[in-house]
Design a protein around this motif. Structure first.
Motif, PDB file in Angstrom:
ATOM      1  N   VAL A   1     -16.810  13.093  19.601  1.00  0.00           N
ATOM      2  CA  VAL A   1     -17.178  12.357  18.402  1.00  0.00           C
ATOM      3  C   VAL A   1     -15.966  12.396  17.471  1.00  0.00           C
ATOM      4  O   VAL A   1     -15.787  13.354  16.724  1.00  0.00           O
ATOM      5  CB  VAL A   1     -18.397  12.984  17.696  1.00  0.00           C
ATOM      6  CG1 VAL A   1     -18.795  12.148  16.482  1.00  0.00           C
ATOM      7  CG2 VAL A   1     -19.569  13.128  18.657  1.00  0.00           C
TER       8      VAL A   1
ATOM      9  N   ARG B   1     -15.586   8.724  13.137  1.00  0.00           N
ATOM     10  CA  ARG B   1     -16.912   8.194  13.472  1.00  0.00           C
ATOM     11  C   ARG B   1     -18.019   9.220  13.239  1.00  0.00           C
ATOM     12  O   ARG B   1     -19.175   8.977  13.594  1.00  0.00           O
ATOM     13  CB  ARG B   1     -16.948   7.747  14.936  1.00  0.00           C
ATOM     14  CG  ARG B   1     -15.950   6.640  15.276  1.00  0.00           C
ATOM     15  CD  ARG B   1     -16.010   6.313  16.745  1.00  0.00           C
ATOM     16  NE  ARG B   1     -14.907   5.447  17.159  1.00  0.00           N
ATOM     17  CZ  ARG B   1     -14.525   5.277  18.435  1.00  0.00           C
ATOM     18  NH1 ARG B   1     -15.170   5.912  19.405  1.00  0.00           N
ATOM     19  NH2 ARG B   1     -13.514   4.484  18.726  1.00  0.00           N
TER      20      ARG B   1
ATOM     21  N   ASP C   1     -26.022  11.668  11.901  1.00  0.00           N
ATOM     22  CA  ASP C   1     -26.764  11.266  13.101  1.00  0.00           C
ATOM     23  C   ASP C   1     -25.954  11.497  14.363  1.00  0.00           C
ATOM     24  O   ASP C   1     -26.482  12.005  15.372  1.00  0.00           O
ATOM     25  CB  ASP C   1     -27.155   9.795  13.001  1.00  0.00           C
ATOM     26  CG  ASP C   1     -28.237   9.538  11.963  1.00  0.00           C
ATOM     27  OD1 ASP C   1     -28.910  10.515  11.560  1.00  0.00           O
ATOM     28  OD2 ASP C   1     -28.404   8.377  11.556  1.00  0.00           O
ATOM     29  N   ALA C   2     -24.667  11.125  14.328  1.00  0.00           N
ATOM     30  CA  ALA C   2     -23.830  11.287  15.516  1.00  0.00           C
ATOM     31  C   ALA C   2     -23.652  12.757  15.850  1.00  0.00           C
ATOM     32  O   ALA C   2     -23.715  13.155  17.031  1.00  0.00           O
ATOM     33  CB  ALA C   2     -22.472  10.625  15.291  1.00  0.00           C
TER      34      ALA C   2
END
Length: 413
Positions: free
Chosen positions: A358, A362, A366-367
Motif C-alpha cells: 500500500v 494511496r 480503509d486501505a
C-alpha cells in the motif's frame, strides 16, 4: 564508512561487532546522532558533520515530498547530497588516516575509493542494496520489478551516472590533496569494476538471489543484524501494553518523513481500529502519534525485541526494517515511501509474507484496515513468514566479510 538514515547505520553495528569479536579494531564513521548504538556495540566512533534528520526537515529536504515519481525523488535527493558531500569527504579522510582497511557503504563508496588509493590501503564495499546493474530486475532506487533485460541494464546505467554526479568536486579535491593522477568518478568506478573490486551485500540470498549476470567479486552474504546488548529488554510501558491484550500491530515509517503527520496518524488509528487490532505506533522521523487505550506511541525501540511480539508489522519497507520484519517471522504490510522501498515491498509480497503493498500516497484508513485484516486473517502469510524467518536466521552474513578481512589483514603483515 556510511551515511544516511538509521537503516544505513544499524546493520554495521552488528557487522562491526562480529569483526571486533574476531580480534579486529573497528571504528564506524557516520553521523553524530548514531554514536550511541555504535558505542553500545563496543566499537569506535568518528563523526560525519551532517545531521540527516535536520537535512530532511530543511527546505531542501522537504522538496522531496513534491515529487511522487521515483526518478524525481532521486534527482532531488542527489542534489541535496551534492551540497553536503564536501563536508562528508573531509570527515571520512580524517577518520581514515590511521586505518589499515576501509569498508565502505554504497552511499560513500566513490569517496572511500579515492581515500583508499591515496592512503594506499585496501578498500572493500559493504552494501545494503543491490546497486550493480543486472538484467534480472530494474534498479531498486527507481524500480520495483523488471522492465526487461536490456531496459533493466539501461536503467541501472542511468542511476549510476546520476550518482556519479554527486561526487566530482569532492573526489577531484581529494585526488589533488594526495597528488593522485586526475581521473573522473565514472572512470574510477569502471576501473574498480574491471578489477572485480569486492563488494559484499548484507541481505539474504533468499530475499534477493545473487543475479546470474553479476561480475565476479559481488557477493550476497546474508543479513548483518544490528547489535543488541545481552539482557536488553523492552521499556516497561511497552511490556505493560503487550500484557494488557492480544498481540498488537506495529506501524512505523522509520527515517521517512511525511508532509502531514497529524493527518497520517489519524488515518493509521482509524485503519487499525477498523481492522479490530491494537496498535504500537513508532513516532520515527515523521512524528506519528497515537492516542487511546488501544494505541501506544513509542520512540526508538529495538525491532529485534519488539517485532516478534507483534501480530503484524506495517512499515515503510526500508532495507533494515524489511530485514527485521522477516527475522521476526510475522506478516508484513509494506507501505513504501521512497527510493528502494518499493523494491523491498515487492520482495515481501513475492516471498508470500505480505499482501500487496500500500504505497504511502494511496494510504487511507480503509486501505490500511483491509491490508491488515488480510495479513493477519489469512494464515498463509504467517506460515510463510515463519518459514522464511527460520531460513534467514540460519545464515551467517558476517562470516564472509570476516574471512575477507582476515585475508587482507594477513596479507598486510
Amino acid at each position: 564508512m556510511t551515511a544516511g538514515s538509521r537503516g544505513d547505520v544499524a546493520p554495521y553495528t552488528g557487522l562491526g561487532h562480529g569483526l571486533a569479536r574476531a580480534g579486529h579494531e573497528v571504528t564506524v564513521v557516520t553521523h553524530e546522532r548514531f554514536a550511541g548504538p555504535v558505542a553500545a556495540a563496543g566499537l569506535g566512533f568518528r563523526a560525519v558533520p551532517v545531521d540527516p534528520r535536520a537535512e530532511l526537515a530543511s527546505r531542501s529536504g522537504q522538496r522531496l515530498h513534491r515529487s511522487w515519481s521515483p526518478a524525481g525523488k532521486l534527482t532531488r535527493l542527489l542534489g541535496l547530497a551534492r551540497s553536503l558531500v564536501g563536508e562528508v569527504a573531509e570527515a571520512l579522510l580524517a577518520a581514515a588516516v590511521d586505518s589499515e582497511l576501509l569498508l565502505v557503504n554504497g552511499a560513500v563508496a566513490p569517496l572511500g575509493q579515492v581515500i583508499a588509493e591515496g592512503l594506499d590501503v585496501p578498500c572493500v564495499g559493504v552494501y545494503l542494496q543491490p546497486l550493480s546493474g543486472t538484467r534480472e530486475f530494474a534498479p531498486p532506487m527507481i524500480g520495483t520489478g523488471s522492465w526487461g533485460g536490456p531496459a533493466n541494464l539501461l536503467g541501472a546505467g542511468a542511476v549510476s551516472a546520476a550518482l556519479d554526479l554527486v561526487f566530482p568536486d569532492a573526489c577531484r579535491a581529494l585526488r589533488a590533496r594526495f597528488g593522485l593522477p586526475r581521473r573522473g568518478v565514472r572512470a574510477t568506478r569502471r576501473a574498480y569494476e574491471r578489477a572485480d573490486w569486492p563488494v559484499f551485500h548484507g541481505f539474504s540470498p533468499l530475499v534477493v538471489p545473487r543475479p546470474a549476470d553479476w561480475r565476479p567479486g559481488l557477493a550476497v552474504t546474508g543479513y548483518w543484524w544490528p547489535h543488541e546488548a545481552p539482557g536488553a529488554r523492552l521499556p516497561d510501558d511497552v511490556e505493560e501494553f503487550l500484557a494488557a491484550g492480544p498481540p498488537p500491530v506495529f506501524v512505523g515509517l522509520g527515517s521517512a518523513t511525511v508532509p502531514d503527520p497529524a493527518e497520517l496518524s489519524a488515518a493509521v488509528a482509524r485503519g487499525l481500529r477498523a481492522a479490530g487490532v491494537r496498535g504500537v505506533v513508532q513516532r520515527g522521523w515523521s512524528g506519528l502519534r497515537a492516542e487511546g487505550d488501544d494505541m501506544l506511541a513509542v520512540g526508538d525501540v529495538p525491532h529485534g525485541l519488539l517485532f516478534p511480539r507483534m501480530a503484524a508489522v506495517v512499515h515503510h519497507a526500508g532495507a533494515g526494517t524489511t530485514a527485521a520484519g522477516l527475522r521476526a517471522g510475522v506478516p508484513a504490510v509494506p507501505v513504501p515511501v521512497q527510493f528502494d522501498a518499493a523494491f523491498w515491498a515487492r520482495r515481501l509480497a513475492s516471498l508470500g509474507v505480505a499482501p500487496r503493498p500500500v504505497p504511502l500516497r494511496r494510504l487511507t484508513a480503509d486501505a490500511l484496515g483491509a491490508a491488515v485484516r488480510e495479513a493477519i486473517g489469512d494464515p498463509s502469510y504467517g506460515q510463510r513468514a515463519t518459514a522464511v524467518a527460520e531460513a534467514i536466521r540460519a545464515e551467517d552474513g558476517v562470516r564472509p566479510v570476516r574471512e575477507a578481512v582476515d585475508r587482507l589483514a594477513l596479507g598486510a603483515t
